[in-house]
Design a protein around this motif. Structure first.
Motif, short mmCIF file in Angstrom:
data_model
loop_
_atom_site.label_atom_id
_atom_site.label_comp_id
_atom_site.label_asym_id
_atom_site.label_seq_id
_atom_site.Cartn_x
_atom_site.Cartn_y
_atom_site.Cartn_z
N ASP A 211 0.81 -1.21 0.00
CA ASP A 211 0.00 0.00 0.00
C ASP A 211 0.85 1.26 0.00
OD1 ASP A 211 -2.23 -1.61 0.05
OD2 ASP A 211 -2.56 -1.41 2.22
N LEU A 212 2.14 1.12 0.28
CA LEU A 212 3.04 2.28 0.25
C LEU A 212 3.20 2.83 -1.16
CD1 LEU A 212 5.89 1.05 2.65
CD2 LEU A 212 4.08 2.69 3.16
N GLY A 213 2.87 2.03 -2.16
CA GLY A 213 2.96 2.49 -3.54
C GLY A 213 4.27 2.10 -4.21
N LYS A 214 4.55 2.78 -5.31
CA LYS A 214 5.74 2.49 -6.10
C LYS A 214 6.78 3.61 -5.92
CE LYS A 214 4.01 -1.11 -8.46
NZ LYS A 214 4.62 -2.43 -8.66
N PHE A 215 8.05 3.24 -6.16
CA PHE A 215 9.15 4.17 -5.92
C PHE A 215 10.12 4.19 -7.10
CE2 PHE A 215 7.43 2.79 -1.94
CZ PHE A 215 7.43 3.93 -1.14
N ASP A 216 10.76 5.35 -7.26
CA ASP A 216 11.79 5.45 -8.30
C ASP A 216 12.98 4.56 -7.97
OD1 ASP A 216 10.72 7.66 -10.05
OD2 ASP A 216 10.78 8.73 -8.12
N TYR A 217 13.34 4.52 -6.69
CA TYR A 217 14.48 3.72 -6.26
C TYR A 217 14.18 3.06 -4.92
CZ TYR A 217 16.45 6.83 -9.75
OH TYR A 217 16.65 7.53 -10.90
N VAL A 218 14.74 1.88 -4.73
CA VAL A 218 14.52 1.12 -3.50
C VAL A 218 15.86 0.77 -2.87
CG1 VAL A 218 13.61 -1.00 -2.50
CG2 VAL A 218 12.34 0.15 -4.34
N PHE A 219 16.03 1.17 -1.61
CA PHE A 219 17.21 0.81 -0.82
C PHE A 219 16.80 -0.21 0.24
CE2 PHE A 219 19.36 4.21 -2.78
CZ PHE A 219 20.72 4.15 -2.45
N SER A 220 17.54 -1.29 0.34
CA SER A 220 17.32 -2.27 1.41
C SER A 220 18.67 -2.89 1.74
CB SER A 220 16.33 -3.35 0.99
OG SER A 220 16.12 -4.26 2.05
N ARG A 221 19.41 -2.21 2.59
CA ARG A 221 20.78 -2.63 2.84
C ARG A 221 20.91 -3.24 4.24
NH1 ARG A 221 24.63 2.12 0.65
NH2 ARG A 221 23.81 3.24 2.45
N ASN A 222 21.58 -4.38 4.28
CA ASN A 222 21.88 -5.07 5.54
C ASN A 222 20.63 -5.52 6.29
OD1 ASN A 222 24.72 -4.55 5.16
ND2 ASN A 222 24.26 -2.44 5.69
N MET A 223 19.63 -5.93 5.52
CA MET A 223 18.46 -6.59 6.10
C MET A 223 18.44 -8.07 5.72
SD MET A 223 14.36 -5.83 5.66
CE MET A 223 14.33 -6.20 3.89
N LEU A 224 18.76 -8.38 4.47
CA LEU A 224 18.66 -9.75 3.99
C LEU A 224 19.66 -10.67 4.67
CD1 LEU A 224 18.10 -9.32 0.14
CD2 LEU A 224 16.46 -9.22 2.02
N ILE A 225 20.70 -10.11 5.26
CA ILE A 225 21.70 -10.94 5.95
C ILE A 225 21.10 -11.72 7.11
CG2 ILE A 225 23.71 -9.56 5.32
CD1 ILE A 225 23.53 -8.18 8.02
N TYR A 226 19.93 -11.28 7.60
CA TYR A 226 19.29 -11.95 8.73
C TYR A 226 18.30 -13.03 8.27
CZ TYR A 226 21.21 -7.98 11.24
OH TYR A 226 22.06 -7.03 11.76
N PHE A 227 18.17 -13.22 6.94
CA PHE A 227 17.20 -14.16 6.41
C PHE A 227 17.87 -15.41 5.88
CE2 PHE A 227 14.39 -10.31 5.01
CZ PHE A 227 14.07 -10.06 6.34
N GLU A 228 17.13 -16.52 5.92
CA GLU A 228 17.56 -17.72 5.23
C GLU A 228 17.36 -17.52 3.73
OE1 GLU A 228 19.08 -20.10 6.57
OE2 GLU A 228 18.69 -19.81 8.71
N GLN A 229 17.98 -18.41 2.91
CA GLN A 229 18.00 -18.21 1.47
C GLN A 229 16.60 -18.06 0.87
OE1 GLN A 229 20.51 -17.56 -0.25
NE2 GLN A 229 19.99 -17.92 -2.40
#
Length: 259
Positions: A211-229
């Motif tokens: 619901d946040l909508g769409k973005f020109d650019y997306v940053f997601s740094r140092n979050m996926l390191i806490y997830f399994e593959q």
């Protein structure tokens, strides 16, 4: 007859009211937390147990099983648990090479305004860093960032935007003087920068996230390191779906590697 004197185990005792206290097996609560947030833990370490034990004692919970049940039924306990088990250590201009890459992409696009998603935003250093860097390069740019995090305590700090020198020491002196008000022991970010960032509590795995909508650019740094593959791949797909332009890469952290 000597059982009375037997030393009790640290993680399995009874109090004077015969309430069993069991802080031994963290597997179920760890699996529950992963299903809730995507964050997985190394169960071979004592760190998770120590954090959960401290949390339980603080909330007068006598076992990890009780903690899990309370968390499922009590939103306040659930959010407190999320806050306790998610880390938010960061600083301004961290991994600045990627922000420079963003500036290069914006230059090529010739955009006059940009809308950026920063997930997670932690205590605010990343989204505010991006705003500062863009304004330094494009002073007249209309920039707005939506920063999201599941940790409400981190978001409170981000909204306050008051930082110690440890968090701003990578910034050149001229930027500190330009964008911050120096107090005795802190640096207060000026309102005109804060106003360009909207901070929200959100979980990327919730349906409402889109619901946040769409973005020109997306940053997601140092979050996926806490997830399994498998969860990494799911999260990456969700983040990619938030882009206006499907050919634009999601800016991931250098530690967010895929196997």
């Amino acid at each position: 007859m000597f059982n009375f004197f037997k030393k009790r185990e640290d993680n399995l005792v009874k109090d004077s009211n015969s309430t069993k206290i069991n802080y031994e097996d963290a597997v179920d609560i760890a699996n529950y937390f992963e299903s809730l947030t995507g964050v997985s833990f190394d169960l071979n370490t004592s760190i998770l147990k120590n954090k959960l034990t401290t949390f339980c004692r603080h909330h007068n919970l006598y076992s990890f099983e009780e903690l899990m049940q309370r968390s499922k039924n009590d939103g306040l306990i659930r959010q407190d648990l999320i806050n306790a088990l998610t880390t938010n250590e960061t600083y301004f201009y961290r991994e600045f090479s990627q922000i420079k890459e963003l500036l290069s992409v914006i230059t090529s696009s010739k955009k006059s305004s940009v809308k950026i998603l920063c997930a997670p935003c932690a205590t605010g250093e990343e989204p505010y860093s991006i705003v500062i860097a863009i304004l330094e390069k494009f002073p007249s740019m209309n920039v707005h960032i939506v920063g999201i995090d599941i940790n409400t305590e981190a978001l409170k700090k981000a909204k306050k935007a008051s930082y110690t020198f440890r968090h701003v020491n990578k910034l050149p002196t001229q930027l500190l003087e330009k964008y911050f008000t120096s107090q005795k022991e802190t640096y207060e970010l000026k309102d005109d920068i804060k106003d360009k960032v909207t901070l929200k509590q959100a979980n990327i795995f919730d349906d409402s996230f889109k619901d946040l909508g769409k973005f020109d650019y997306v940053f997601s740094r140092n979050m996926l390191i806490y997830f399994e593959q498998e969860t990494k791949l799911k999260a990456k797909k969700i983040l990619e779906s938030m882009r206006i332009d499907n050919t634009t890469d999601v800016f991931l952290g250098h530690a967010d590697l895929f196997e």
